[in-house]
Design a protein around this motif. Structure first.
Motif, PDB file in Angstrom:
ATOM      1  N   ILE A 478       0.810  -1.212   0.000  1.00 36.74           N
ATOM      2  CA  ILE A 478       0.000   0.000   0.000  1.00 36.74           C
ATOM      3  C   ILE A 478       0.848   1.270   0.000  1.00 36.74           C
ATOM      4  O   ILE A 478       0.333   2.372  -0.141  1.00 36.74           O
ATOM      5  CB  ILE A 478      -0.938   0.007   1.222  1.00 36.74           C
ATOM      6  N   GLY A 479       2.186   1.116   0.108  1.00 39.55           N
ATOM      7  CA  GLY A 479       3.060   2.282   0.285  1.00 39.55           C
ATOM      8  C   GLY A 479       3.027   3.240  -0.887  1.00 39.55           C
ATOM      9  O   GLY A 479       2.785   4.441  -0.725  1.00 39.55           O
ATOM     10  N   LEU A 480       3.298   2.730  -2.125  1.00 38.74           N
ATOM     11  CA  LEU A 480       3.330   3.621  -3.282  1.00 38.74           C
ATOM     12  C   LEU A 480       1.936   4.131  -3.643  1.00 38.74           C
ATOM     13  O   LEU A 480       1.784   5.224  -4.168  1.00 38.74           O
ATOM     14  CB  LEU A 480       3.961   2.917  -4.481  1.00 38.74           C
ATOM     15  N   ALA A 481       0.896   3.351  -3.381  1.00 38.74           N
ATOM     16  CA  ALA A 481      -0.464   3.844  -3.588  1.00 38.74           C
ATOM     17  C   ALA A 481      -0.735   5.036  -2.680  1.00 38.74           C
ATOM     18  O   ALA A 481      -1.381   6.019  -3.074  1.00 38.74           O
ATOM     19  CB  ALA A 481      -1.476   2.732  -3.346  1.00 38.74           C
ATOM     20  N   MET A 482      -0.266   4.965  -1.440  1.00 40.65           N
ATOM     21  CA  MET A 482      -0.440   6.089  -0.522  1.00 40.65           C
ATOM     22  C   MET A 482       0.383   7.289  -0.987  1.00 40.65           C
ATOM     23  O   MET A 482      -0.076   8.426  -0.917  1.00 40.65           O
ATOM     24  CB  MET A 482      -0.037   5.674   0.893  1.00 40.65           C
ATOM     25  N   CYS A 483       1.612   7.050  -1.503  1.00 37.35           N
ATOM     26  CA  CYS A 483       2.418   8.154  -2.038  1.00 37.35           C
ATOM     27  C   CYS A 483       1.701   8.843  -3.197  1.00 37.35           C
ATOM     28  O   CYS A 483       1.681  10.077  -3.301  1.00 37.35           O
ATOM     29  CB  CYS A 483       3.778   7.628  -2.512  1.00 37.35           C
ATOM     30  N   LYS A 484       1.128   8.059  -4.085  1.00 39.20           N
ATOM     31  CA  LYS A 484       0.399   8.617  -5.221  1.00 39.20           C
ATOM     32  C   LYS A 484      -0.779   9.467  -4.746  1.00 39.20           C
ATOM     33  O   LYS A 484      -1.036  10.567  -5.251  1.00 39.20           O
ATOM     34  CB  LYS A 484      -0.089   7.498  -6.135  1.00 39.20           C
ATOM     35  N   LYS A 485      -1.500   8.977  -3.757  1.00 38.82           N
ATOM     36  CA  LYS A 485      -2.648   9.711  -3.240  1.00 38.82           C
ATOM     37  C   LYS A 485      -2.207  11.017  -2.595  1.00 38.82           C
ATOM     38  O   LYS A 485      -2.837  12.072  -2.774  1.00 38.82           O
ATOM     39  CB  LYS A 485      -3.413   8.841  -2.251  1.00 38.82           C
ATOM     40  N   ILE A 486      -1.106  11.004  -1.847  1.00 35.49           N
ATOM     41  CA  ILE A 486      -0.608  12.210  -1.181  1.00 35.49           C
ATOM     42  C   ILE A 486      -0.147  13.238  -2.222  1.00 35.49           C
ATOM     43  O   ILE A 486      -0.463  14.425  -2.132  1.00 35.49           O
ATOM     44  CB  ILE A 486       0.537  11.847  -0.221  1.00 35.49           C
ATOM     45  N   VAL A 487       0.617  12.787  -3.218  1.00 31.71           N
ATOM     46  CA  VAL A 487       1.128  13.705  -4.241  1.00 31.71           C
ATOM     47  C   VAL A 487      -0.016  14.340  -5.019  1.00 31.71           C
ATOM     48  O   VAL A 487      -0.036  15.554  -5.260  1.00 31.71           O
ATOM     49  CB  VAL A 487       2.099  12.963  -5.183  1.00 31.71           C
ATOM     50  N   GLU A 488      -0.994  13.543  -5.439  1.00 33.46           N
ATOM     51  CA  GLU A 488      -2.128  14.085  -6.184  1.00 33.46           C
ATOM     52  C   GLU A 488      -2.974  14.998  -5.323  1.00 33.46           C
ATOM     53  O   GLU A 488      -3.549  15.985  -5.805  1.00 33.46           O
ATOM     54  CB  GLU A 488      -2.968  12.945  -6.758  1.00 33.46           C
ATOM     55  N   PHE A 489      -3.070  14.689  -4.023  1.00 30.45           N
ATOM     56  CA  PHE A 489      -3.810  15.565  -3.112  1.00 30.45           C
ATOM     57  C   PHE A 489      -3.156  16.946  -3.024  1.00 30.45           C
ATOM     58  O   PHE A 489      -3.821  17.945  -2.784  1.00 30.45           O
ATOM     59  CB  PHE A 489      -3.878  14.913  -1.725  1.00 30.45           C
ATOM     60  N   HIS A 490      -1.832  17.013  -3.249  1.00 31.32           N
ATOM     61  CA  HIS A 490      -1.106  18.287  -3.218  1.00 31.32           C
ATOM     62  C   HIS A 490      -0.871  18.851  -4.621  1.00 31.32           C
ATOM     63  O   HIS A 490       0.023  19.687  -4.825  1.00 31.32           O
ATOM     64  CB  HIS A 490       0.234  18.117  -2.500  1.00 31.32           C
ATOM     65  N   GLY A 491      -1.661  18.421  -5.600  1.00 25.91           N
ATOM     66  CA  GLY A 491      -1.622  19.017  -6.945  1.00 25.91           C
ATOM     67  C   GLY A 491      -0.474  18.564  -7.806  1.00 25.91           C
ATOM     68  O   GLY A 491      -0.090  19.279  -8.738  1.00 25.91           O
ATOM     69  N   GLY A 492       0.112  17.383  -7.557  1.00 25.32           N
ATOM     70  CA  GLY A 492       1.232  16.906  -8.348  1.00 25.32           C
ATOM     71  C   GLY A 492       0.977  15.554  -8.961  1.00 25.32           C
ATOM     72  O   GLY A 492      -0.133  15.013  -8.904  1.00 25.32           O
ATOM     73  N   THR A 493       2.017  14.997  -9.553  1.00 24.54           N
ATOM     74  CA  THR A 493       1.955  13.667 -10.161  1.00 24.54           C
ATOM     75  C   THR A 493       3.205  12.903  -9.747  1.00 24.54           C
ATOM     76  O   THR A 493       4.229  13.496  -9.378  1.00 24.54           O
ATOM     77  CB  THR A 493       1.883  13.749 -11.694  1.00 24.54           C
ATOM     78  N   ILE A 494       3.129  11.585  -9.851  1.00 30.34           N
ATOM     79  CA  ILE A 494       4.265  10.726  -9.503  1.00 30.34           C
ATOM     80  C   ILE A 494       4.350   9.609 -10.534  1.00 30.34           C
ATOM     81  O   ILE A 494       3.323   9.136 -11.048  1.00 30.34           O
ATOM     82  CB  ILE A 494       4.116  10.148  -8.070  1.00 30.34           C
ATOM     83  N   ALA A 495       5.585   9.230 -10.891  1.00 34.35           N
ATOM     84  CA  ALA A 495       5.769   8.199 -11.906  1.00 34.35           C
ATOM     85  C   ALA A 495       7.143   7.581 -11.733  1.00 34.35           C
ATOM     86  O   ALA A 495       8.040   8.143 -11.079  1.00 34.35           O
ATOM     87  CB  ALA A 495       5.623   8.781 -13.308  1.00 34.35           C
TER      88      ALA A 495
END
Length: 539
Positions: A478-495
């Motif tokens: 669940i770690g990277l899924a949580m990172c993705k959710k946090i980044v998108e919540f702050h207006g960004g993207t992760i890849a």
């Protein structure tokens, strides 16, 4: 029938464009102005001709005739006095009169050149004067001075009769010259009146033509454009069903038709867009409801499962401690499986609870110094870092407006994964970069671990995705899924940087300030059991 219904135009007029109307109007205007200009030029030329004839011919001719008469009277007076007295002084008026006669006769001949009737009058005067000169004037003037001339007494009656003929010829000449001058003056007055009328008519026609051109432009161009603008304003105000009435010349009517066709297409597009928007609104509402239900379900389920799970874990551990070694080997293995499963379930529930709290429980935006957050994260992971012998370096990190708890969770998951998924033959080396990229901050976390295969670059951000067994690497996926959710919540993207092959490089962006409506992604469905990260194994 409406009140402004107009009679239908002739078909050939209806096909005329603005350019053709302007060309025809300009041609007609030029033709009318050419005719009026020609008439005006003719009238001016005629006025000048008559005026010149009156000033340069008729009036001077009459004046010369009067002076000729005066010269002849002087001659007659001088001859009569010389013949009666023989005094030489009486011959002076006669001599001067002869010179004046010759001058005025030549002047009249020059002025009346081409006028046969008036030249005939002049010849009649000259004939009468010549007869008087021959019979009376020259014989008496030739007589010796000092004594009265017997010829004057002898031819007194004849002389009177001859000079009366001269007077009569002069009278007829002057009468005709006066009549000619009066006629020329009358002609000049008539032509002047005609000139004034023609130029008055030109002025009136120019005014009428100007008014006609103005009215034609108003009716043919201004009014259709005003009507088109009025219809466009109505449409602009929101009445997209308002039709555009084609008016004016053919090209303006075509323009109105094309604009109306565009309006109808826009109406269709707007109707389709409105329908799509309504569907999207309904889907967004349903999605929001479903998302809220999923978050509520995850939160409630994780809380509700805590107590029974603790009981299962406690009793299985009691069984293991009390009956361990007293039963057969298979029973000890079953008890061990039950204890391990309960512990894993406890971990999954706690991770799911943390995931559901992102954006819901942790939503306190404030100025966050990422340097301090990073230091706290490294300090919290210090035991694992020391055990792995990891080396962690980083660029200067900025200060952002964000949720401090979520930033800590972000760094903890990223650094923890980089330490956990290391190669067995080398110590982890982790480097964090940060640089400004337009309106965003761009970060990257690079390690020299086992890496992520390109085909799994998207799946690693799906919740509960695992490719490795729990025996290889611990975690709930669940770690990277949580990172993705946090980044998108702050207006960004992760890849995942799929071009980097020496380990793993995760890049993400963060806005200096979070968006007004932070992105809250739907909880993705697990595609199957697997590891926390899908790593590219060493070849």
């Amino acid at each position: 029938m409406t009140g402004n219904t107009r009679p239908p135009r002739a078909p050939w007029l209806a096909r005329w464009t603005t350019r053709r109307w302007l060309r025809v109007g300009a041609a007609v205007s030029l033709a009318v102005l050419a005719v009026l200009g020609t008439a005006g030029a003719w009238v001016l030329a005629r006025t000048e001709t008559i005026s010149n004839d009156l000033v340069d011919v008729r009036s001077p001719a009459l004046t010369a005739a009067i002076r000729l008469e005066s010269a002849l009277l002087n001659q007659e007076t001088g001859i009569r006095g010389y013949g009666a007295t023989g005094t030489p002084a009486f011959k002076v008026p006669y001599t001067e009169g002869l010179a004046e006669e010759k001058t005025r006769t030549a002047q009249l001949a020059g002025l009346l050149q081409g006028d046969k009737a008036r030249l005939a009058d002049l010849e009649a005067v000259q004939d009468a004067v010549e007869r008087w000169q021959e019979r009376i004037a020259r014989p008496i003037a030739a007589a010796p001075p000092g004594a009265p001339s017997p010829l004057a007494t002898e031819r007194a009656a004849e002389g009177k009769s001859a000079f009366d003929d001269v007077r009569a010829a002069l009278g007829e000449q002057q009468e005709r010259l006066r009549a000619d001058r009066v006629q020329a003056r009358d002609d000049l007055m008539s032509v002047t009146a005609l000139r004034n009328g023609v130029f008055g008519a030109i002025a009136v026609l120019i005014v009428v033509l100007t008014a006609f051109v103005f009215e034609g432009l108003r009716r043919g161009i201004n009014r259709p454009l005003e009507q088109l603008a009025a219809d466009a304003r109505v449409i602009t105000d929101g009445d997209f069903g308002h039709p555009i009435s084609p008016t004016g010349p053919a090209d303006l009517r075509r323009l109105s038709g094309e604009i109306d066709s565009m309006r109808r297409r826009l109406v269709r597009e707007l109707a389709f867009t409105e329908e799509a928007r309504q569907r999207l609104d309904a889907q967004a509402a349903e999605l929001q409801r479903s998302n809220a239900e999923l978050e509520q379900f995850a939160y409630v389920a994780s809380h509700d499962l805590q107590e029974p799970l603790r009981k299962v874990s406690s009793f299985t551990q009691l069984l293991q401690r009390r009956y361990g070694g007293q039963l057969d080997t298979r029973a000890d293995q079953y008890i061990e499986f039950a204890v391990d499963g309960a512990n894993r379930m406890q971990t999954l529930i706690n991770d799911l609870l943390d995931f559901s709290r992102v954006g819901r429980m942790h939503n306190t935006h404030q100025s966050v110094d990422l340097e301090k957050v990073f230091e706290r994260t490294v300090s919290a992971l210090s035991i694992g870092i020391e055990e792995a012998g990891a080396t962690i370096t980083h660029d200067p990190l900025p200060t952002l407006v964000a949720d401090p708890t979520q930033m800590g969770m972000l760094w903890q998951n990223l650094i923890g994964n980089a330490v956990k998924f290391r190669r067995p033959d080398r110590a982890p080396a982790i480097h964090v970069t940060a640089e400004r990229d337009g309106d965003l901050w761009r970060f990257s976390v690079t390690d020299n671990g086992i890496g992520i295969a390109p085909e799994y670059a998207d799946k690693v951000f799906v919740i509960f995705q695992r490719l490795h067994t729990k025996d290889s690497f611990t975690g709930s996926g669940i770690g990277l899924a949580m990172c993705k959710k946090i980044v998108e919540f702050h207006g960004g993207t992760i890849a995942v940087d799929t071009e980097y092959r020496e380990g793993t490089r995760l890049g993400f962006t963060l806005a200096p300030e979070p968006p007004e409506s932070p992105v809250r992604p739907v909880l993705p469905e697990a595609e199957g059991p697997g590891a926390e990260q899908t790593r590219r194994p060493r070849s």
